[in-house]
Design an enzyme around this catalytic site. Structure first.
Site, PDB file in Angstrom:
ATOM      1  N   ARG A  49       0.846  -1.190   0.000  1.00 28.75           N
ATOM      2  CA  ARG A  49       0.000   0.000   0.000  1.00 28.75           C
ATOM      3  C   ARG A  49       0.884   1.244   0.000  1.00 28.75           C
ATOM      4  O   ARG A  49       2.091   1.147   0.178  1.00 28.75           O
ATOM      5  CB  ARG A  49      -0.922  -0.004   1.228  1.00 28.75           C
ATOM      6  CG  ARG A  49      -0.136  -0.272   2.503  1.00 28.75           C
ATOM      7  CD  ARG A  49      -0.547   0.446   3.723  1.00 28.75           C
ATOM      8  NE  ARG A  49      -0.526   1.886   3.593  1.00 28.75           N
ATOM      9  CZ  ARG A  49       0.580   2.619   3.718  1.00 28.75           C
ATOM     10  NH1 ARG A  49       1.758   2.100   3.944  1.00 28.75           N
ATOM     11  NH2 ARG A  49       0.512   3.941   3.602  1.00 28.75           N
ATOM     12  N   GLY A  50       0.201   2.418  -0.166  1.00 25.02           N
ATOM     13  CA  GLY A  50       0.951   3.673  -0.261  1.00 25.02           C
ATOM     14  C   GLY A  50       1.212   3.948  -1.739  1.00 25.02           C
ATOM     15  O   GLY A  50       1.630   3.056  -2.483  1.00 25.02           O
ATOM     16  N   ALA A  51       0.950   5.194  -2.159  1.00 24.33           N
ATOM     17  CA  ALA A  51       0.931   5.489  -3.595  1.00 24.33           C
ATOM     18  C   ALA A  51       2.215   5.098  -4.335  1.00 24.33           C
ATOM     19  O   ALA A  51       2.153   4.360  -5.332  1.00 24.33           O
ATOM     20  CB  ALA A  51       0.592   6.969  -3.796  1.00 24.33           C
ATOM     21  N   ARG A  92      -7.201  -0.520  -6.974  1.00 26.64           N
ATOM     22  CA  ARG A  92      -7.342   0.689  -6.148  1.00 26.64           C
ATOM     23  C   ARG A  92      -7.437   1.905  -7.083  1.00 26.64           C
ATOM     24  O   ARG A  92      -6.460   2.227  -7.774  1.00 26.64           O
ATOM     25  CB  ARG A  92      -6.156   0.818  -5.173  1.00 26.64           C
ATOM     26  CG  ARG A  92      -6.075  -0.374  -4.217  1.00 26.64           C
ATOM     27  CD  ARG A  92      -5.344  -0.067  -2.946  1.00 26.64           C
ATOM     28  NE  ARG A  92      -6.095   0.781  -2.052  1.00 26.64           N
ATOM     29  CZ  ARG A  92      -5.554   1.406  -1.010  1.00 26.64           C
ATOM     30  NH1 ARG A  92      -4.268   1.291  -0.752  1.00 26.64           N
ATOM     31  NH2 ARG A  92      -6.292   2.152  -0.218  1.00 26.64           N
ATOM     32  N   GLN A 197      -2.847   2.854   9.831  1.00 29.10           N
ATOM     33  CA  GLN A 197      -1.518   2.925   9.215  1.00 29.10           C
ATOM     34  C   GLN A 197      -0.578   3.812  10.029  1.00 29.10           C
ATOM     35  O   GLN A 197       0.635   3.620  10.021  1.00 29.10           O
ATOM     36  CB  GLN A 197      -1.621   3.484   7.779  1.00 29.10           C
ATOM     37  CG  GLN A 197      -2.293   2.576   6.772  1.00 29.10           C
ATOM     38  CD  GLN A 197      -3.784   2.814   6.663  1.00 29.10           C
ATOM     39  OE1 GLN A 197      -4.433   3.231   7.629  1.00 29.10           O
ATOM     40  NE2 GLN A 197      -4.355   2.551   5.508  1.00 29.10           N
ATOM     41  N   ASP A 238      -1.940  10.659  -2.530  1.00 29.95           N
ATOM     42  CA  ASP A 238      -2.259   9.585  -3.476  1.00 29.95           C
ATOM     43  C   ASP A 238      -2.478  10.120  -4.883  1.00 29.95           C
ATOM     44  O   ASP A 238      -2.330   9.393  -5.859  1.00 29.95           O
ATOM     45  CB  ASP A 238      -3.505   8.825  -3.016  1.00 29.95           C
ATOM     46  CG  ASP A 238      -3.129   7.897  -1.896  1.00 29.95           C
ATOM     47  OD1 ASP A 238      -3.078   8.348  -0.742  1.00 29.95           O
ATOM     48  OD2 ASP A 238      -2.811   6.725  -2.176  1.00 29.95           O
ATOM     49  N   ASN A 247      -5.532  12.332  -0.234  1.00 32.26           N
ATOM     50  CA  ASN A 247      -4.709  11.517   0.669  1.00 32.26           C
ATOM     51  C   ASN A 247      -5.647  10.803   1.638  1.00 32.26           C
ATOM     52  O   ASN A 247      -6.875  10.989   1.602  1.00 32.26           O
ATOM     53  CB  ASN A 247      -3.691  12.398   1.398  1.00 32.26           C
ATOM     54  CG  ASN A 247      -2.618  11.574   2.090  1.00 32.26           C
ATOM     55  OD1 ASN A 247      -2.022  10.680   1.487  1.00 32.26           O
ATOM     56  ND2 ASN A 247      -2.363  11.837   3.353  1.00 32.26           N
ATOM     57  N   LYS A 248      -5.054  10.009   2.502  1.00 34.43           N
ATOM     58  CA  LYS A 248      -5.825   9.183   3.448  1.00 34.43           C
ATOM     59  C   LYS A 248      -6.912   9.998   4.155  1.00 34.43           C
ATOM     60  O   LYS A 248      -6.667  11.136   4.572  1.00 34.43           O
ATOM     61  CB  LYS A 248      -4.847   8.579   4.461  1.00 34.43           C
ATOM     62  CG  LYS A 248      -5.446   7.714   5.530  1.00 34.43           C
ATOM     63  CD  LYS A 248      -6.331   6.602   5.013  1.00 34.43           C
ATOM     64  CE  LYS A 248      -5.619   5.697   4.036  1.00 34.43           C
ATOM     65  NZ  LYS A 248      -6.558   4.772   3.347  1.00 34.43           N
TER      66      LYS A 248
HETATM   67  O1  MRU Z   1      -4.852   3.228   1.898  1.00 30.02           O
HETATM   68  P1  MRU Z   1      -3.375   3.462   1.909  1.00 30.02           P
HETATM   69  O2  MRU Z   1      -2.714   2.962   3.149  1.00 30.02           O
HETATM   70  O3  MRU Z   1      -2.712   2.957   0.658  1.00 30.02           O
HETATM   71  O4  MRU Z   1      -3.235   5.044   1.913  1.00 30.02           O
HETATM   72  C1  MRU Z   1      -1.952   5.594   1.809  1.00 30.02           C
HETATM   73  C2  MRU Z   1      -1.922   7.062   1.966  1.00 30.02           C
HETATM   74  O5  MRU Z   1      -2.932   7.723   2.039  1.00 30.02           O
HETATM   75  C3  MRU Z   1      -0.578   7.689   1.927  1.00 30.02           C
HETATM   76  O6  MRU Z   1      -0.550   8.847   2.703  1.00 30.02           O
HETATM   77  C4  MRU Z   1      -0.244   8.063   0.476  1.00 30.02           C
HETATM   78  O7  MRU Z   1      -0.349   6.938  -0.346  1.00 30.02           O
HETATM   79  C5  MRU Z   1       1.110   8.634   0.338  1.00 30.02           C
HETATM   80  S1  MRU Z   1       2.370   7.422   0.574  1.00 30.02           S
HETATM   81  C6  MRU Z   1       3.862   8.144   0.307  1.00 30.02           C
END
Ligand code: MRU
Length: 346
Positions: A49-51, A92, A197, A238, A247-248
């Site tokens: 996970r994470g962009a 996603r 997270q 993201d 973002n999250k």
């Molecule tokens: O649902 P997730 O855990 O994939 O969400 C991730 C985020 O929102 C992060 O802040 C974002 O991807 C940036 S990661 C460098």
């Protein structure tokens, strides 16, 4: 400072290996994907996970699809790899990097003269994307570290660290680079309900590196900003459109609170996270399952029949953002389109 990768290609088995993020912080286990359905599941359940990490996963995913495809005729080969790529892309919808990584590798496959060359080029391109991601994170870290006072407390949300990237991190890359530069940085990590997270991942990786970190529940952030010294809020992204940062879920709340308390609100992201052809209204926000809200572990905390809302991300208008840190430098308000495109304000 730990620089081990979050996901990588295993030459011996021809598979993708990754730290299974669903098990942290209790267990640090390396998992393996040898097939596209396995990889799609790993992404959906946030094992990866994470962009930026999703960009790398998408790239290695197309390389995996190519290496597994036994079709000899180039048209059938491209058709099969293309279908696998669409399976991955659909996992996603909000993080733009996933499709970006997929399309970069599909691009080199399409122009290959034969299937053997396509397989080799796909893997080389995916490895290159992973290496570039680490380099981008270090560059973001160095640009961003210059924004921080010599001694400071940073509030962050979710995990925009090494685990969300190839390594190092974006928001946490800034923290790491500042620490490496000799600054005294401590981090307040918002737990990030519903999937935690912030407490499971951000607190784990900062503690592993010996960087002081304190976890708080998301609902405490406003009061912490009001009653304690927070020098900056730093988050990842993201997707960044010309009008908003996705973002999250919860990021927007922190941006409003930071604005109210005159705390700089910084976004750290590589250019691969920018989507300058869409606007906020065009973007699909991933809606996740009921159990993520209704249950914690084996216990249910919601009466049967009560519906939930569970959007995984929110959009923060750029008017609330103090600066965006990219690998090319710092983009500052008013976030002119040409500055966003070049990743820095001239
Ligand atoms: O649902 P997730 O855990 O994939 O969400 C991730 C985020 O929102 C992060 O802040 C974002 O991807 C940036 S990661 C460098």
């Amino acid at each position: 400072m730990n620089e081990s990768p979050t996901l990588w290609w295993d030459e011996d088995t021809g598979s993708i290996r990754y730290i299974d993020q669903t098990l942290l912080p209790g267990e640090e286990r390396i998992a393996e994907c040898r097939t596209i359905p396995r990889l799609a599941t790993a992404i959906r359940r946030l094992g990866i996970r994470g962009a930026p990490a999703l960009g790398v996963a998408g790239a290695f995913g197309v390389a995996l699809a190519a290496s597994r495809c036994r079709k000899k005729d180039p048209v059938s080969f491209l058709g099969q790899v293309g279908r696998d790529a669409e399976t991955l892309r659909s996992t996603r919808p909000t993080a733009v990097n996933l499709g970006w990584g997929i399309d970069r590798v599909l691009g080199v496959i399409r122009t290959a003269p034969d299937t053997a060359t396509a397989r080799a080029r796909a893997l080389t391109e995916a490895q290159q994307i992973a290496a570039e991601d680490t380099a981008c994170c270090h560059a973001i870290g160095e640009h961003g570290a210059g924004l921080l006072p010599d001694s400071c407390t940073i509030l962050t949300h979710c995990n925009a660290g090494a685990l969300a990237c190839s390594s190092w991190g974006t928001a946490l890359g800034i923290v790491r680079s500042a620490v490496e530069a000799g600054k005294q940085v401590q981090v307040i990590s918002c737990e990030t309900r519903p999937l935690l997270q912030g407490s499971r991942l951000t607190a784990w990786e900062l503690a592993r590196d010996g960087i002081p970190v304190t976890a708080i529940a998301d609902a405490m952030a406003a009061s912490v900003m009001r009653t304690r010294t927070i020098d900056a809020v730093i988050v990842g992204a993201d997707r960044i459109t010309p009008d908003a940062v996705f973002n999250k879920i919860g990021t927007y709340l922190h941006a409003i609170c930071a604005s109210r308390h005159k705390i700089p609100f910084y976004v750290a992201a590589p250019l691969s996270t920018f989507d300058l052809v869409h606007r906020e209204r065009d973007i699909v926000i991933e809606e996740r399952g009921r159990d993520e809200i209704a249950r914690i572990g084996n216990r249910t905390f919601l009466p049967a029949g009560v519906p939930v809302l569970n959007p995984a991300f929110d959009a923060t208008p750029l008017s609330l953002v103090s600066a965006i840190v990219t690998e090319n430098g710092i983009v500052r308000p008013p976030f002119a389109p040409e500055d966003l495109a070049r990743g820095r304000t001239k």
